[in-house]
Design an enzyme around this catalytic site. Structure first.
Site, PDB file in Angstrom:
ATOM      1  CD  GLU A  50      34.768  24.235  30.736  1.00 41.71           C
ATOM      2  OE1 GLU A  50      35.578  23.301  30.912  1.00 41.71           O
ATOM      3  OE2 GLU A  50      34.693  25.219  31.496  1.00 41.71           O
ATOM      4  NE  ARG A  54      34.881  32.061  32.314  1.00 39.29           N
ATOM      5  CZ  ARG A  54      36.107  31.605  32.337  1.00 39.29           C
ATOM      6  NH1 ARG A  54      37.107  32.370  31.946  1.00 39.29           N
ATOM      7  NH2 ARG A  54      36.348  30.397  32.743  1.00 39.29           N
ATOM      8  CE  LYS A 138      36.909  23.820  36.118  1.00 48.58           C
ATOM      9  NZ  LYS A 138      36.295  24.742  35.136  1.00 48.58           N
TER      10      LYS A 138
HETATM   11  C1  3PG Z   1      38.947  28.882  32.921  1.00 46.60           C
HETATM   12  O1  3PG Z   1      37.953  28.801  33.602  1.00 46.60           O
HETATM   13  O2  3PG Z   1      39.306  29.897  32.310  1.00 46.60           O
HETATM   14  C2  3PG Z   1      39.679  27.631  32.767  1.00 46.60           C
HETATM   15  O3  3PG Z   1      39.931  27.087  33.981  1.00 46.60           O
HETATM   16  C3  3PG Z   1      40.902  27.743  31.963  1.00 46.60           C
HETATM   17  O4  3PG Z   1      41.995  27.999  32.723  1.00 46.60           O
HETATM   18  P1  3PG Z   1      43.334  28.323  31.948  1.00 46.60           P
HETATM   19  O5  3PG Z   1      43.065  29.585  31.182  1.00 46.60           O
HETATM   20  O6  3PG Z   1      44.373  28.469  33.014  1.00 46.60           O
HETATM   21  O7  3PG Z   1      43.592  27.148  31.029  1.00 46.60           O
END
Ligand code: 3PG
Length: 224
Positions: A50, A54, A138
């Site tokens: 994924e 960002r 999710k």
């Molecule tokens: C995110 O959006 O960064 C994800 O939810 C990952 O979360 P994490 O870094 O706690 O695994």
């Protein structure tokens, strides 16, 4: 009872999420890291990413991974708008994930046969997603929102809903999440941390990915 059956394309992606079990959440600041990271994910045994929208490098990183690794389940995360969905899909994203639930984005994806997994944290948001035709969502940020306890409480009512917890998941707590029948996979960044990517430590990433893949295997085999 889901409102209507998933299309074959959506179901195929959901089946792959389920089969892979842990979906690495990736932040790439430089598209040059996309290929070595993709290689580490494939060789480590979690052939999915994924790639979060960002950073400026997200779109190009998705394009590179999708081209170099056609068998990899590459998608876009942190997708906040229809415009980003369009860009992500054009770059080769096979699925869309979001930290929150926006009905406009979800409806666009459903109408265009694009697999989407919106972030939800409450029963109301989950019902909103279900009423747009989804049966997989999710749960974000999972640990801060009550974790597995809350998932168990909500799915006692929403009996046909499947959930991907993300946010605060790690190699220890993922085991209990994966054992729950309502959880089709978990998302997390612990095996693909930004500092390791920045330092070019792709062997270390591959080892962490392999550890995570082994956890999925052991849970599914009933060994842990
Ligand atoms: C995110 O959006 O960064 C994800 O939810 C990952 O979360 P994490 O870094 O706690 O695994």
């Amino acid at each position: 009872m889901s409102a209507k059956a998933n299309t074959p394309k959506v179901q195929a992606v959901l089946d792959r999420f389920t089969q892979i079990g842990i979906i690495p959440v990736v932040v790439l600041n430089d598209a040059k890291d996309a290929e070595p990271l993709g290689k580490a994910l494939m060789e480590g045994g979690l052939p999915a990413a994924e790639v979060t929208f960002r950073t400026d490098a997200a779109e190009e990183s998705i394009r590179i991974m999708a081209e170099k690794f056609p068998d990899m389940l590459v998608g876009a995360g942190t997708v906040l708008s229809v415009e980003q969905v369009e860009r992500a899909v054009k770059a080769g994203a096979k699925f869309i994930v979001s930290p929150g639930f926006d009905p406009v984005v979800v409806k666009y994806c459903v109408d265009n046969d694009i697999p989407v997994c919106p972030g939800t944290a409450t029963a109301s948001e989950m019902i909103g997603a279900m009423n747009l035709g989804l049966d997989h969502v999710k749960f974000f940020p999972a640990e801060l929102n009550g974790g597995l306890k809350k998932i168990k409480a909500i799915t006692a009512a929403l009996v046909n809903l499947k959930i991907m917890p993300t946010g605060g998941i790690n190699a220890e707590n993922v085991v209990d999440y994966l054992k729950n029948d309502h959880i089709f996979c978990a998302g997390g960044s612990w095996m693909v941390k930004g500092d390791l990517i920045k330092a070019g430590k792709f062997d270390e990433i591959k080892a962490k990915v392999a550890e995570a893949a082994e956890i999925v295997r052991k849970v599914r085999a009933g060994e842990i």
